[in-house]
Scaffold this motif. Sequence first.
Motif, short mmCIF file in Angstrom:
data_model
loop_
_atom_site.label_atom_id
_atom_site.label_comp_id
_atom_site.label_asym_id
_atom_site.label_seq_id
_atom_site.Cartn_x
_atom_site.Cartn_y
_atom_site.Cartn_z
N GLY A 1 0.83 -1.21 0.00
CA GLY A 1 0.00 0.00 0.00
C GLY A 1 0.86 1.25 0.00
O GLY A 1 0.54 2.25 -0.68
N GLU A 2 1.97 1.20 0.71
CA GLU A 2 2.88 2.36 0.77
C GLU A 2 3.60 2.56 -0.56
O GLU A 2 3.91 3.69 -0.94
CB GLU A 2 3.88 2.16 1.90
N VAL A 3 3.87 1.46 -1.25
CA VAL A 3 4.48 1.58 -2.59
C VAL A 3 3.52 2.33 -3.52
O VAL A 3 3.92 3.20 -4.29
CB VAL A 3 4.83 0.18 -3.14
N VAL A 4 2.24 1.99 -3.41
CA VAL A 4 1.22 2.66 -4.21
C VAL A 4 1.19 4.16 -3.87
O VAL A 4 1.16 5.02 -4.76
CB VAL A 4 -0.17 2.04 -3.94
N LEU B 1 2.55 -2.08 -11.21
CA LEU B 1 1.08 -2.03 -11.21
C LEU B 1 0.59 -1.10 -10.11
O LEU B 1 -0.37 -0.34 -10.29
CB LEU B 1 0.48 -3.43 -10.98
N GLY B 2 1.28 -1.13 -8.97
CA GLY B 2 0.93 -0.27 -7.85
C GLY B 2 1.07 1.20 -8.21
O GLY B 2 0.22 2.02 -7.85
N ALA B 3 2.14 1.56 -8.91
CA ALA B 3 2.35 2.95 -9.31
C ALA B 3 1.19 3.42 -10.19
O ALA B 3 0.65 4.52 -10.00
CB ALA B 3 3.68 3.10 -10.05
N ILE B 4 0.81 2.58 -11.13
CA ILE B 4 -0.29 2.95 -12.03
C ILE B 4 -1.57 3.13 -11.24
O ILE B 4 -2.31 4.11 -11.41
CB ILE B 4 -0.45 1.87 -13.13
N ALA B 5 -1.83 2.19 -10.32
CA ALA B 5 -3.03 2.30 -9.48
C ALA B 5 -2.97 3.56 -8.64
O ALA B 5 -3.99 4.23 -8.43
CB ALA B 5 -3.15 1.07 -8.59
N GLY B 6 -1.77 3.90 -8.15
CA GLY B 6 -1.62 5.11 -7.33
C GLY B 6 -1.98 6.36 -8.11
O GLY B 6 -2.67 7.25 -7.59
N VAL B 7 -1.51 6.43 -9.35
CA VAL B 7 -1.85 7.59 -10.19
C VAL B 7 -3.36 7.64 -10.40
O VAL B 7 -4.00 8.68 -10.30
CB VAL B 7 -1.12 7.51 -11.54
N MET B 8 -3.96 6.48 -10.65
CA MET B 8 -5.40 6.43 -10.91
C MET B 8 -6.20 6.90 -9.70
O MET B 8 -7.12 7.71 -9.82
CB MET B 8 -5.83 5.01 -11.26
N TYR C 1 0.49 11.30 2.43
CA TYR C 1 1.41 10.24 2.86
C TYR C 1 0.69 9.06 3.50
O TYR C 1 1.25 7.99 3.65
CB TYR C 1 2.45 10.82 3.82
N TYR C 2 -0.56 9.23 3.91
CA TYR C 2 -1.25 8.18 4.63
C TYR C 2 -2.22 7.39 3.74
O TYR C 2 -2.86 6.45 4.18
CB TYR C 2 -2.01 8.82 5.81
N MET C 3 -2.35 7.80 2.46
CA MET C 3 -3.36 7.21 1.59
C MET C 3 -3.15 5.71 1.32
O MET C 3 -4.08 4.99 1.01
CB MET C 3 -3.41 7.94 0.25
N GLY C 4 -1.90 5.24 1.47
CA GLY C 4 -1.61 3.85 1.14
C GLY C 4 -2.16 2.86 2.14
O GLY C 4 -2.37 1.69 1.82
#
Lengths: 257, 313
Positions: free
Chosen positions: B44-47, B212-219, B229-232
């Motif tokens: 989650g933090e990677v995202v 995949l996590g990075a892409i999901a994070g952007v989305m 900072y806490y969203m993950g």
Amino acid sequence: MSRLALLEARDVAKRFGGLQALADISLTISHGEIYGLIGPNGAGKTTFFNCLTGLYQVDEGRFLFDGAPLNVKAPYEVAARGIARTFQNIRLFANMTALENVMVGRHVRTRAGVFGAVLRTPGTLAEERAIHDRARELLRYVGLERRSDTLARNLPYGDQRRLEIARALATEPKLLALDEPAAGMNATETASLKALMERIRADGVTILLIEHDVKLVMNLCDRVAVLDYGRKIAEGPPAEVQKNAAVIEAYLGGSLA
Amino acid sequence: MTFHPEIFLQQIINGLVLGSIYALVALGYTMVYGILGLINFAHGEVVMIGALTALSVILALHGAAPDLPAALFILAGTLVAIPVTMALGYTIERVAYRPLRNAPRLAPLITAIGVSIVLQNVALLVWGRSYRSWPPILPTTPHTILGANITDLQIFIVLAAAAIMAGLMLLVNKTKLGRAMRATAENPAVAGLMGVNVNVIISVTFVIGAALGAIAGVMVSANYQIAHYYMGFILGLKAFTAAVLGGIGNLAGAMLGGLLLGLIESLGAGYIGDLTGGFLGSHYQDVFAFFVLIVVLIFRPSGLVGERVAERA
């Protein structure tokens, strides 16, 4: 010795806590030989296989393979050096098809890396086709060409044993180590397994065989070594070993010897 | 209370968008679990770091050239975020998990929580504690279908997630790398003896999951127009729930679980007020995910698709 040594074990020892599983095992297997490793249950045969293939680290002694010491840090290096094995309790990739199981065995002999797989370069695609074709060829070689799309776990027992051999052959081994390949097979299946092993040897692969089926060992092996309580108690052509007093005692117990 | 089909349709759309994002994150959990039997709670933090990295790039680019098309902003942000999270995923496995490969299962699990706390604090230092908003680059006028609204961004999220997941299935099922991944997941010792370099495969798995996590994070940050900072944390827990719902260790299960969880949450939040006579409101949205997690763990711990049970060497 007339023929060149392929595998040489020198004073190999392995302990598990207080149990001496292997003690000072020395043996030499020549190119093109079928070499049997026999002995009662718990004699250390599978432990020897596990040491040879890097699943266990030996406590003492060493292996020489194809003229150089066998110092492997990871199991894939064993395959790269040219040793492949099967398992006493079958360990196929159960949820992959027969063909895919064999294709995994091609891994060590092919070069395409991670980026090729993602980018699908022409080189990768060509290699993928070659892997596929070779795997099909090997399935035909062991007589499983009609089963290529069956999941490994759905194959009948005897076919699973053959598939393990095909997967091992896919790594292009110089030495094929078979751990009780005939276990649980009926007479017909054993006979066709024997023919398969003879064909593999004729194609230039040396075989190290653990087997309980005495008749099979006697008919097939050029030489055998007998282990008992982790020690080698006899070695030689099957006919000679069969008459060895120590061997008879190990198998039948002291009272009958 | 009357039934409004357009509201129902709206919740379905919102649920699909949310579910696509959960599915992408859930894949990161399930791939690592499939190969190592480890719940990588730091995922989650990677995202989160992917989302904040992309947003920083977008903000910088927006400051320099505010009139570029929205797609270009998102593309630039994503293309920077992906390698950052890939390097992060690789490093986490190498530094935190690999030394514990043969340790009791509890050790890497606690380490995962530790890594997660470390990453949150690193993000706190780098990006500060306040919510960071997206610049106004996205078109806000929605399309209307049957009375429900859908934005370009939402359409993009669903289609992009579907394409990425199709690509992943192709990679896993049809390539040499994918075969090696599946073989390692079934039995690492035997895969090694067949010539698969198991450590490389494990690293690759973490790196793909992180991308995949990075892409999901952007989305997700584009969808809510903020990142912090806490969203993950909550996102990670929900994606983990999705992975468990589908059957952890199973790729198709993670996709199915993600979509279902998104729909459950969206429909639940939309109707909970009506169903409880206004006693509970839509801010109870997060309750649904954890309710689902508890129900699945009690009644069907193997998940909907069910994990294969492979004999380990």
